[in-house]
Motif scaffolding. Structure first.
Motif, PDB file in Angstrom:
ATOM      1  N   ASP A 212     -11.292  15.602   8.711  1.00 51.03           N
ATOM      2  CA  ASP A 212     -11.960  14.667   9.734  1.00 51.03           C
ATOM      3  C   ASP A 212     -11.661  13.218   9.403  1.00 51.03           C
ATOM      4  O   ASP A 212     -12.053  12.750   8.333  1.00 51.03           O
ATOM      5  N   PHE A 213     -11.030  12.544  10.074  1.00 51.54           N
ATOM      6  CA  PHE A 213     -10.277  11.235   9.614  1.00 51.54           C
ATOM      7  C   PHE A 213     -11.431  10.155  10.274  1.00 51.54           C
ATOM      8  O   PHE A 213     -11.650  10.240  11.648  1.00 51.54           O
ATOM      9  N   ASP A 214     -12.035   9.537   9.270  1.00 55.39           N
ATOM     10  CA  ASP A 214     -12.980   8.327   9.938  1.00 55.39           C
ATOM     11  C   ASP A 214     -12.420   7.284  10.525  1.00 55.39           C
ATOM     12  O   ASP A 214     -11.389   6.645   9.980  1.00 55.39           O
ATOM     13  N   SER A 215     -13.166   6.521  11.461  1.00 56.72           N
ATOM     14  CA  SER A 215     -12.538   5.477  12.134  1.00 56.72           C
ATOM     15  C   SER A 215     -13.066   4.103  11.458  1.00 56.72           C
ATOM     16  O   SER A 215     -12.624   2.868  11.640  1.00 56.72           O
ATOM     17  N   GLU A 216     -13.819   4.178  10.159  1.00 52.17           N
ATOM     18  CA  GLU A 216     -14.484   3.206   9.437  1.00 52.17           C
ATOM     19  C   GLU A 216     -14.449   3.380   7.813  1.00 52.17           C
ATOM     20  O   GLU A 216     -14.416   4.431   7.739  1.00 52.17           O
ATOM     21  N   MET A 217     -14.462   2.401   6.996  1.00 52.01           N
ATOM     22  CA  MET A 217     -14.621   2.405   5.730  1.00 52.01           C
ATOM     23  C   MET A 217     -15.592   1.423   5.156  1.00 52.01           C
ATOM     24  O   MET A 217     -15.762   0.462   5.959  1.00 52.01           O
ATOM     25  N   ASP A 218     -15.872   1.532   4.052  1.00 43.61           N
ATOM     26  CA  ASP A 218     -16.784   0.435   3.550  1.00 43.61           C
ATOM     27  C   ASP A 218     -16.106  -0.810   3.138  1.00 43.61           C
ATOM     28  O   ASP A 218     -15.015  -0.691   2.795  1.00 43.61           O
ATOM     29  N   LYS A 219     -16.852  -1.997   3.262  1.00 47.24           N
ATOM     30  CA  LYS A 219     -16.261  -3.156   3.401  1.00 47.24           C
ATOM     31  C   LYS A 219     -16.496  -3.717   1.918  1.00 47.24           C
ATOM     32  O   LYS A 219     -17.625  -4.290   1.697  1.00 47.24           O
TER      33      LYS A 219
ATOM     34  N   LYS B 112     -12.348  11.897   2.062  1.00 49.18           N
ATOM     35  CA  LYS B 112     -12.689  13.097   2.506  1.00 49.18           C
ATOM     36  C   LYS B 112     -11.687  13.890   3.265  1.00 49.18           C
ATOM     37  O   LYS B 112     -11.598  15.124   3.213  1.00 49.18           O
ATOM     38  N   ALA B 113     -11.053  13.303   4.248  1.00 49.29           N
ATOM     39  CA  ALA B 113      -9.962  13.781   4.944  1.00 49.29           C
ATOM     40  C   ALA B 113      -8.920  14.183   4.145  1.00 49.29           C
ATOM     41  O   ALA B 113      -8.237  15.220   4.444  1.00 49.29           O
ATOM     42  N   ILE B 114      -8.585  13.451   3.443  1.00 45.85           N
ATOM     43  CA  ILE B 114      -7.235  13.831   2.376  1.00 45.85           C
ATOM     44  C   ILE B 114      -7.582  15.099   1.426  1.00 45.85           C
ATOM     45  O   ILE B 114      -6.972  15.963   1.185  1.00 45.85           O
ATOM     46  N   GLU B 115      -9.075  15.058   0.951  1.00 43.74           N
ATOM     47  CA  GLU B 115      -9.656  16.188   0.206  1.00 43.74           C
ATOM     48  C   GLU B 115      -9.224  17.421   1.196  1.00 43.74           C
ATOM     49  O   GLU B 115      -8.875  18.423   0.493  1.00 43.74           O
ATOM     50  N   ALA B 116      -9.999  17.453   2.248  1.00 46.01           N
ATOM     51  CA  ALA B 116     -10.000  18.480   3.107  1.00 46.01           C
ATOM     52  C   ALA B 116      -8.491  19.090   3.331  1.00 46.01           C
ATOM     53  O   ALA B 116      -8.235  20.339   3.602  1.00 46.01           O
ATOM     54  N   MET B 117      -7.647  18.047   3.640  1.00 48.37           N
ATOM     55  CA  MET B 117      -6.074  18.393   3.856  1.00 48.37           C
ATOM     56  C   MET B 117      -5.476  19.109   2.636  1.00 48.37           C
ATOM     57  O   MET B 117      -4.755  20.108   2.842  1.00 48.37           O
TER      58      MET B 117
ATOM     59  N   LEU C 152       0.639  -1.281  -0.027  1.00 49.84           N
ATOM     60  CA  LEU C 152       0.086  -0.079   0.014  1.00 49.84           C
ATOM     61  C   LEU C 152       0.944   1.333   0.014  1.00 49.84           C
ATOM     62  O   LEU C 152       1.822   1.314   0.722  1.00 49.84           O
ATOM     63  N   LYS C 153       0.413   2.194  -0.864  1.00 51.83           N
ATOM     64  CA  LYS C 153       1.332   3.528  -1.076  1.00 51.83           C
ATOM     65  C   LYS C 153       0.492   4.483  -0.385  1.00 51.83           C
ATOM     66  O   LYS C 153       0.954   5.653  -0.028  1.00 51.83           O
ATOM     67  N   GLU C 154      -0.896   4.596  -0.490  1.00 55.33           N
ATOM     68  CA  GLU C 154      -1.676   5.846  -0.244  1.00 55.33           C
ATOM     69  C   GLU C 154      -2.310   5.465   1.021  1.00 55.33           C
ATOM     70  O   GLU C 154      -2.538   4.269   1.251  1.00 55.33           O
ATOM     71  N   MET C 155      -3.063   6.648   1.408  1.00 49.93           N
ATOM     72  CA  MET C 155      -4.058   6.451   2.620  1.00 49.93           C
ATOM     73  C   MET C 155      -5.172   5.826   2.440  1.00 49.93           C
ATOM     74  O   MET C 155      -5.833   5.952   1.289  1.00 49.93           O
ATOM     75  N   LEU C 156      -5.599   4.724   3.319  1.00 53.45           N
ATOM     76  CA  LEU C 156      -6.731   4.214   2.867  1.00 53.45           C
ATOM     77  C   LEU C 156      -8.184   4.368   3.632  1.00 53.45           C
ATOM     78  O   LEU C 156      -7.961   4.457   4.812  1.00 53.45           O
TER      79      LEU C 156
END
Length: 738
Positions: free
Chosen positions: A405-412, A20-25, A12-16
């Motif tokens: 805002d970093f989410d604590s979950e993502m879609d499975k 939304k957090a990446i866009e805001a950053m 993995l090379k990118e944030m997973l």
């Protein structure tokens, strides 16, 4: 994509899972405005800090506008040191050149004033003075000799005395002559003093001429190298004047130096290299500073002190930069909870952002010049602290306009499942761990879903995943296996739970020895097995709790025994009040509900909160009213509303596993199970043992949406039959109450 092991897939090379957090950053970093500082929100372990630092490294390459800073002596106001800024790298050179300049002055001035040329010129001036002085004295002697006086040196100076000792000094003529001679003496001495002053001035001019000859080239060199800054040029001009005025310090002998404090006197010619971007490795990139201990002094700088004869002293050479100074021209990363623990820090941060300057405060009256700042602040903290600051600090949104805002979950989904596999691959590569098999990754994915209590989601708290990878790797090593397999991951999960489940085991022992009473078979009126979750820090587990309800005629309504004993929380109180609303909605259309009912959590001594037991409480209440027994082999969770809908609750996985554990201990009979809200099914991620028991029909899950469904499962009777019995009994209560 099927793979054999994580060694076969690209790391993995990118944030997973944080789109939304990446866009805001990205948005926040691109805006160069004092109000667009960033607040990074999210749970610990989501990778927020690591990502922030990684992203800042990318942006620092395109932003190189920081400066070197030096504090120097203020020759106009000694207590207000001057801050000088330089291009990157020039601050260090300026300090070096200034030190060399002062060192060279010692040598060059001493050499000049010990030279033969200086002695010749000096002697010329002194000889001229002595010759003219001698002429005056000779004339004065001749004048006195003609009048019968001779010149005599005394401790009071030169005086005329009569040649003839028998001269009558009281005669009017002598007194008159004596007065004349004294006037002549005064005039001659005055002339000699004038000669002395001229001689001293000529000597000073000679010394100054030599000083200018030696000092001026050095000053001109410094101006040529660093004088593009007007403040530096002005400082060097004042420095030159002061050196010319006090250059005698540089060639005093040891005996003369004893009368002055050479160290303190020469201190004003030093340079305090306050910010050195070269030493801080910030030559080709903007600085990034993360301050883990944001005390006032660590943030805003300080002056160090020394004790001299019991007196605290400091000076501009003892000024030390804070994190704000070090991050000037770049980025400052702070943890908001730490800032709020330190007095005055938060208010001073806002002042710095407002004034765009930072000033060091001292205890001795030293007032260093404020330094202009250009810093983008990145605060890292929780959503709770963000809400508190936003609500109670009206200036917060003025300076921190960007929420990341970093989410604590993502879609499975397939992409994110593969992303987790890639993360495992990269983590194994970076930390020299054994790679994971495909089956092992599937166990990790299930564990990830369990962390967020949803089989449709995966956790982004990769610190928890990392812990599991490290511990699974250990068990693979013990097996001497080339790869980490599913049995290693399951073993790691089991051992992790086993290390922290002491309380759970003790409670199990209390059920086994009947210290905690519970029945998981037969039927009882007004008794039901509710389900609760106990949190032990990182570990949580579910266990049943026996809820009992008694009813009788009366007008007190539903009495919450936990509340009466002050063991009930606000949410549980609300849940009990909802029961009254349900009764009024369904059973008081013709006559008032006239009951006194007591609801109790048996053998509960540490307090109750939450509304997940409101369904169980209602079912036990309806059982008590209808006198229809409830099955004890079925436990219940789920909250209700006043209209009879069953609502989702938290911790369903732990609750199901908790009741299963007790049933297994007491003896599984194939009829036990749990009633839970239908929409909680996606939150159910059970251990293999429990899931296998369900698949075999040894244990059951009953998803429902209405309380009528639950009552029919618990009683094996239709709700209409239950309803009729309740109405009849309530009518009877009503008549008794009248």
């Amino acid at each position: 994509m099927k793979y054999k092991t994580t060694a076969d897939i690209e790391p993995l090379k990118e944030m997973l899972g944080q789109e939304k957090a990446i866009e805001a950053m990205e948005f926040g970093l691109k805006i160069d405005d004092v109000g667009y500082n960033l607040y990074i929100s999210g749970e610990t372990g989501t990778g927020r800090t690591s990502y922030v630092l990684k992203k800042l490294k990318e942006y620092t390459k395109d932003k190189v506008n920081q400066k070197d800073w030096c504090y120097v002596y203020n020759f106009e106001e000694a207590r207000e040191p001057i801050a000088l800024d330089f291009e990157i790298g020039k601050g260090k050179l300026f300090k070096r050149d200034m030190e060399k300049f002062i060192d060279d002055l010692y040598i060059e001035l001493q050499r000049a004033f010990e030279s033969e040329e200086f002695e010749v010129e000096k002697n010329k001036i002194l000889d001229e003075y002595e010759i003219k002085k001698e002429i005056y004295i000779k004339k004065m002697k001749a004048y006195g000799d003609e009048r019968g006086f001779k010149l005599k040196n005394t401790k009071y100076g030169m005086v005329f005395v009569p040649k003839d000792e028998e001269t009558d000094t009281t005669s009017e003529e002598f007194v008159k002559l004596k007065r004349e001679m004294e006037n002549i003496t005064i005039k001659v001495i005055s002339k000699i003093k004038e000669l002395e002053i001229v001689a001293k001035e000529n000597l000073l001019e000679l010394e100054e001429e030599i000083g200018v000859y030696i000092i001026k080239p050095h000053i001109e060199y410094l101006i040529e190298e660093y004088g593009e800054n007007y403040k530096v040029k002005k400082y060097l001009a004042h420095l030159s004047d002061d050196l010319l005025e006090n250059m005698y310090i540089f060639y005093l002998d040891e005996e003369e130096l004893k009368n002055i404090n050479e160290k303190e006197y020469l201190m004003k010619y030093k340079v305090n290299l306050f910010i050195d971007n070269v030493s801080n490795s910030n030559v080709d990139k903007a600085p990034v500073v993360i301050e883990l201990n944001p005390t006032y002094l660590n943030l805003f700088g300080k002056a160090e002190y020394e004790s001299v004869n019991g007196t605290i002293k400091t000076d501009f050479t003892k000024l030390v930069p804070g994190a704000f100074h070090k991050a000037n021209g770049g980025y400052l990363v702070l943890y908001v909870d730490q800032i709020l623990r330190n007095p005055h820090c938060w208010d001073t941060i806002k002042i710095c952002l407002q004034t765009k300057k930072i000033k060091i405060e001292t205890l001795t009256g030293l007032k260093p010049e404020a330094i202009p700042i250009d810093v983008k602040i990145i605060l890292i903290g929780s959503q709770y602290l963000y809400n508190m600051l936003y609500m109670y600090d009206e200036e917060f949104n003025k300076y921190f306009k960007v929420m990341v805002d970093f989410d604590s979950e993502m879609d499975k989904d397939n992409d994110n499942e593969m992303g987790v596999a890639k993360f495992i691959s990269s983590y194994c590569n970076n930390n020299n761990l054994k790679h994971f098999t495909y089956d092992a990754v599937q166990v990790v994915l299930k564990y990830s879903s369990r962390l967020v209590e949803s089989n449709k989601k995966l956790s982004t708290r990769f610190n928890k995943i990392s812990e599991l990878l490290i511990e699974s790797n250990l068990f693979a090593k013990i097996r001497n296996s080339e790869f980490v397999d599913d049995i290693d991951v399951k073993k790691a999960i089991h051992e992790k739970w086993n290390r922290v489940n002491k309380i759970e085991k003790k409670i199990d022992g209390m059920y086994e020895s009947n210290q905690l009473l519970i029945s998981v078979d037969k039927e009882k009126v007004g008794v039901i097995n509710g389900l609760s979750v106990l949190n032990m820090g990182e570990y949580s587990f579910g266990r049943p709790v026996v809820i009992t309800v008694t009813t009788s005629p009366g007008n007190k309504g539903i009495i919450n025994i936990e509340r009466e004993a002050k063991l009930s929380g606000k949410i549980h109180d609300k849940g009990v009040l909802i029961l009254s609303g349900y009764l009024l909605e369904n059973f008081s259309k013709e006559k008032p509900v006239s009951i006194t009912s007591n609801i109790c959590f048996e053998q509960s001594y540490s307090g109750v909160d939450g509304d997940s037991a409101s369904g169980a409480e209602l079912y036990a209440l309806l059982s008590s009213l209808s006198e229809i027994p409830l099955k004890q082999n079925i436990a219940v969770t789920g909250s209700i509303n006043q209209k009879g809908d069953v609502q989702v609750v938290g911790g369903v996985t732990q609750k199901v596993e908790g009741f299963y554990s007790i049933c297994k201990q007491k003896g599984l009979n194939g009829k036990q199970g749990v009633i839970l809200p239908k929409y909680n099914l996606e939150n159910l991620i059970l251990r293999d043992e429990v899931q296998e028991s369900i698949d075999k029909g040894e244990f059951h899950i009953y998803p429902i949406t209405r309380i009528e469904e639950a009552m029919e499962i618990l009683t094996n009777k239709s709700f209409s039959e239950i309803y009729d019995k309740i109405i009849k009994r309530l009518n009877k209560f009503y008549e008794i109450s009248r």
